[in-house]
Design a protein around this motif. Structure first.
Motif, short mmCIF file in Angstrom:
data_model
loop_
_atom_site.label_atom_id
_atom_site.label_comp_id
_atom_site.label_asym_id
_atom_site.label_seq_id
_atom_site.Cartn_x
_atom_site.Cartn_y
_atom_site.Cartn_z
N UNK A 40 44.45 17.59 -8.61
CA UNK A 40 44.34 17.96 -10.03
C UNK A 40 44.27 19.47 -10.13
N UNK A 41 44.34 19.96 -11.35
CA UNK A 41 44.19 21.39 -11.60
C UNK A 41 42.81 21.61 -12.21
N UNK A 42 41.85 21.95 -11.35
CA UNK A 42 40.47 22.12 -11.80
C UNK A 42 40.19 23.55 -12.22
N UNK A 43 39.31 23.71 -13.19
CA UNK A 43 38.74 25.03 -13.48
C UNK A 43 37.78 25.34 -12.33
N UNK A 44 37.85 26.57 -11.83
CA UNK A 44 37.09 26.89 -10.62
C UNK A 44 36.04 27.98 -10.87
N UNK A 45 34.89 27.82 -10.24
CA UNK A 45 33.86 28.85 -10.29
C UNK A 45 33.36 29.13 -11.69
N UNK A 46 33.34 28.10 -12.51
CA UNK A 46 32.92 28.29 -13.91
C UNK A 46 31.44 28.00 -14.03
N UNK A 47 30.69 28.94 -14.55
CA UNK A 47 29.26 28.75 -14.73
C UNK A 47 28.92 28.72 -16.22
N UNK A 48 28.63 27.51 -16.75
CA UNK A 48 28.39 27.42 -18.20
C UNK A 48 27.20 28.26 -18.63
N UNK A 49 26.25 28.48 -17.73
CA UNK A 49 25.07 29.26 -18.11
C UNK A 49 25.43 30.73 -18.39
N UNK A 50 26.49 31.19 -17.73
CA UNK A 50 26.95 32.55 -18.01
C UNK A 50 27.72 32.59 -19.33
N UNK A 51 28.42 31.48 -19.63
CA UNK A 51 29.24 31.45 -20.83
C UNK A 51 28.40 31.25 -22.09
N UNK A 52 27.29 30.53 -21.97
CA UNK A 52 26.50 30.19 -23.14
C UNK A 52 25.06 30.61 -22.90
N UNK A 53 24.59 31.53 -23.71
CA UNK A 53 23.22 32.00 -23.48
C UNK A 53 22.21 31.25 -24.35
N UNK A 54 22.69 30.34 -25.19
CA UNK A 54 21.82 29.64 -26.12
C UNK A 54 21.42 28.29 -25.51
#
Lengths: 430, 432
Positions: free
Chosen positions: B53-67
């Motif tokens: 599959x084509x996965x999103x890699x190294x994604x950290x939701x905590x960095x993307x969303x601070x709330x």
């Protein structure tokens, strides 16, 4: 919107616990008898909430004849396809299309839109994987290898949220603009608004708008209960002792046509779409603003979109879901827009429950029927109006509309509010 | 009607894709021809017929969303949506404010939702360990006692999170027409501005079906490429040997802005979103007619809606899923519309590198069209080695093509038969 084409209503369809067509639902509502009853789909007698607006005589084969579809579709989809069929029949489409030559028939199909509002994920669809999960015993390797031998190959297609849209297209050969709205309880309402806007913009000449939902399933019911949204026995909109909503199932459809298309085929005119408004409260999934601002703004946008004044509205069909918070903020919003003397207000969910994605569109269909009968039906479960809403003209008894214009309100998770405005044609002159 | 004269500028975009967790990284990977496809790592997929599959890699939701409050409601696809939308808003440099918040709208193409696999596993252990569902056991089930499970899978949850995050108080809608969702959401956003309902719209799509249940659904349908040994070659739209699509995940968002307002504030305009076509194939739930009926109407409308003549089109970002039926039907449709002109139009399917992002695909590919116009470069159609005589178009092969694009189209066709085609115009060519 002076230079926009007029958008007319030429067909209606409805199904819910209170009946299988708009007139029978109307008569049931007028009788004051709620169609809320004990749930039959499973043994819910020991459940914290054991009643709902369930279609007790549900028979998929009676709703949609096509046998090929019976293994491919779920309860909610039979409801959606049924009301679309009924609305097309009501509008007299088949006979008209059959009278056209091949080129005109193709143009008819290309210029007919389909707009559907649909409900959410069904938990039961996922229980289909239980036998495989048992066989796999926690081993994903086994799960993957045994998959094809255990699960119906059509599983994903059965669960497509846009199945009603796709199958209406295939069954009726329609190829025009389309949308499938999944926006909780504003889904069907926004399907109507988008269909009408497509006609105004000249993208199509006619469209069917459908809303359908069948949320009465065990796990969903428990979640609504645990979120504190459900009453134990009855929905009592605006009542001092209201305690929540009850789930209902069903569907409704409206056929909309430009004035040129409708008069060109001498269609019977049931009413006119005047305008719509939509506004968000931007507070998250479950919060509701106490000041009713989002809803008040949606109503103001709809009035402006329709080019009419608040004083022109003859009847308000409130969302009235019977929860403490929603009804209170709705009463506030109505006061903010209409001042101390709003037109008669009613609500329908007491009669057949909260149809979620289908609620707004079913209530729009009933609003047209009510205005054509010249009656604002009473909220039969209302015993004592909440003293906080003292000048809200809602009553257990029928009232007389101030004009032939109805305002229909819908509110959903995510703090979205939607409003529709229709003018009803007199029933004898239609 | 006020709508006719109002035009729509794309002034911001954001991406989270298998090629990168922002727009610049994704774009550079596309130009470099890097594939985002590999062995599935999110869960053990080795037993599935397709396990790439084509996965999103190294994604950290905590960095993307601070709330933190938002995070509680957020599943994987919502986190992609919040991150991509945040990038798009910052990129546009404009934000809802007191006075403008009700003039902002939001339309999203939302993922199909279901319980997380681990949650389904718990419900199974409690309510159906023997494989049968025992309804009464739901009353004591832990997953059923937690309303947050329910909240995370509402189809409108992604929309609700975006509305709250950015304070958008105008029109808000969540749509789903399978693989056409993202395209239809962007097209719907354009119409909101045209008809005067909004002056700014945050529009996009998000999806993540790389889960045991999502993968199972597509495997059962036989829709996926089974070239597990050669993942980077598996997605080969328009190649004669193509044999299915590769599942991807991610999100794409655009900030759409009323043209004159964008010009007045000196905004950078990637492209004009100039038109939309939207049709139903009404043939089969999974396929369009081999004649291209359905997609043809969508492309015709998209051009007419933009007031663009046939010979203005320089580039088509194809739906190009790499399934035998889709690619053939799409090429037939392009030929039917453009006739002999068809061979003068550059065509590529970026799914060749990033897989099929399902409900996000149309929005991500809209952003790619905007970038292609902005940079004057067209991304390649990777892996096309063996031409298919039924797919005889001018595909962008070998490497990215440096070429100024006046008008571009982006196609998205979904299960259920919905077709979306968007028209983009170079801002230098936009009238006025």
């Amino acid at each position: 919107m002076a230079d926009c084409p007029k958008i007319l209503v030429t067909g209606l369809g409805a199904i819910c616990a209170a009946g299988m067509d708009p007139e029978s639902v109307w008569h049931r509502v007028r009788s004051g008898q709620s169609a809320i009853s004990p749930i039959r789909q499973w043994n819910a007698s020991v459940w914290p909430v054991s009643v709902a607006g369930e279609i007790t005589e549900f028979n998929a084969r009676a709703l949609v004849e096509d046998r090929k579809l019976h293994k491919l579709l779920r309860r909610t989809e039979f409801l959606g396809l049924y009301v679309a069929d009924r609305a097309f029949a009501h509008a007299g489409f088949a006979a008209y299309r059959d009278s056209l030559d091949a080129a005109a028939r193709n143009a008819f199909n290309d210029r007919t839109g389909v707009y559907v509002g649909t409900g959410g994920a069904s938990f039961q669809d996922q229980y289909v994987f239980f036998p495989l999960l048992t066989a796999a015993a926690g081993d994903l390797g086994v799960f993957g290898r045994e998959l094809a031998a255990t699960v119906n190959p059509m599983w994903l297609l059965r669960t497509l949220p846009n199945n009603v849209l796709g199958h209406i297209g295939i069954r009726h050969g329609l190829k025009g603009p389309n949308a499938c709205v999944m926006n909780h309880s504003t889904s069907g309402t926004l399907a109507v608004a988008e269909a009408a806007e497509a006609l105004r913009a000249g993208e199509a000449e006619r469209a069917v708008a459908v809303g359908h939902d069948a949320p009465i399933e065990p796990q969903t019911l428990l979640y609504y209960h645990r979120l504190g949204l459900l009453a134990a026995d009855a929905v009592r909109p605006f009542d001092a002792r209201r305690s929540g909503s009850l789930l209902g199932e069903g569907a409704a459809a409206l056929v909309l046509e430009t004035e040129a298309a409708a008069t060109g085929r001498e269609a019977k005119i049931l009413g006119e779409f005047l305008g719509s408004g939509c506004a968000s409260e931007a507070q998250g999934l479950l919060s509701i603003r106490r000041d009713g601002e989002g809803l008040a703004y949606a109503i103001a946008v709809a009035l402006e979109n329709a080019g009419i004044r608040a004083a022109d509205v003859g009847m308000i069909v409130a969302h009235g879901n019977g929860t403490r918070q929603s009804d209170a903020s709705e009463a506030t919003a109505i006061r903010r827009v209409f001042g101390p003397t709003p037109p008669p207000v009613t609500a329908f969910k007491w009669a057949f429950g909260h149809l979620l994605a289908a609620s707004g569109i079913l209530e729009a269909v009933l609003a047209l029927v009510a205005l054509r009968h010249g009656t604002v039906p009473g909220v039969a479960t209302l015993r004592e109006l909440d003293p906080g809403f003292a000048n809200l003209p809602v009553s257990a008894e029928p009232q007389t509309p101030r004009s032939d214009v109805g305002l229909i309100l819908s509110r959903g998770f995510g703090g979205t509010n939607a409003a529709l405005l229709f003018r009803a044609s007199p029933s004898d002159a239609g | 009607m006020t709508g006719v004269h109002r035009r729509v500028a794309i002034t911001g975009l954001g991406l989270v894709t298998p090629l990168g967790n922002d727009a610049a990284t994704t774009w550079n990977a596309l130009l470099a021809g890097r594939s985002g496809i590999g062995e599935i790592s999110i869960f053990d997929a080795s037993g599935f017929p397709a396990h790439i599959a084509a996965e999103v890699k190294g994604f950290n939701p905590h960095l993307a969303i601070d709330d933190r409050k938002l995070l509680k409601f957020t599943n994987r696809s919502h986190a992609f949506a919040l991150a991509a939308a945040e990038e798009a808003m910052r990129d546009a440099g404009i934000w809802p404010a007191r006075g403008s918040e009700t003039r902002w709208g939001c339309v999203v193409g939302s993922s199909m939702m279901g319980m997380e696999f681990a949650e389904l596993g718990e419900v199974h252990r409690h309510c159906g360990p023997d494989g049968e569902f025992h309804v009464e056991r739901l009353l004591t089930d832990r997953i059923t006692a937690d309303p947050m499970v329910f909240c995370r899978i509402q189809p409108c949850t992604g929309l609700a999170l975006l509305l709250r995050r950015f304070g958008i108080r105008g029109y808000a809608n969540s749509v789903h027409t399978a693989c056409a969702s993202g395209g239809q959401a962007v097209g719907s956003g354009m119409k909101l501005i045209r008809r005067g309902t909004a002056d700014w719209v945050l529009a996009g799509g998000f999806d993540s079906m790389i889960t045991p249940i999502g993968l199972a659904g597509f495997c059962l349908l036989g829709a996926l490429s089974l070239d597990n040994e050669t993942p980077e070659r598996a997605s080969r739209p328009f190649d004669a040997t193509r044999n299915g699509f590769v599942l991807g995940e991610g999100a794409g968002f655009l900030v759409l802005e009323e043209w004159e307002a964008a010009r007045r504030r000196g905004a950078r305009i990637y492209a004009e979103l100039a038109g939309e076509g939207n049709s139903l194939s009404s043939y089969r739930i999974t396929d369009s007619h081999p004649s291209g009926d359905g997609p043809i109407q969508a492309m015709h409308q998209a051009l007419a809606n933009a007031g663009a003549p046939l010979d203005a089109v320089d580039y088509i970002n194809a739906h190009g899923t790499s399934t035998p039926m889709n690619d053939r039907s799409e090429c037939t449709a392009i030929r039917a519309i453009f006739g002999p002109q068809a061979c003068k139009i550059a065509v590529s399917s970026t799914k060749s590198l990033m897989g099929h992002l399902i409900a996000a695909a149309g929005a991500v590919e809209a952003a790619i069209c905007a970038l292609a116009i902005r940079h004057g470069i067209l991304p390649i159609n990777a892996n096309l080695r063996e031409p298919d005589p039924e797919c005889d178009l001018d595909f962008v092969l070998g490497g990215p093509r440096v070429m100024r694009t006046g008008v571009a189209l982006s196609n998205s066709f979904g299960f259920g038969g919905s077709n979306s085609c968007l028209t983009f115009r170079n801002p230098e060519e936009a009238p006025g």
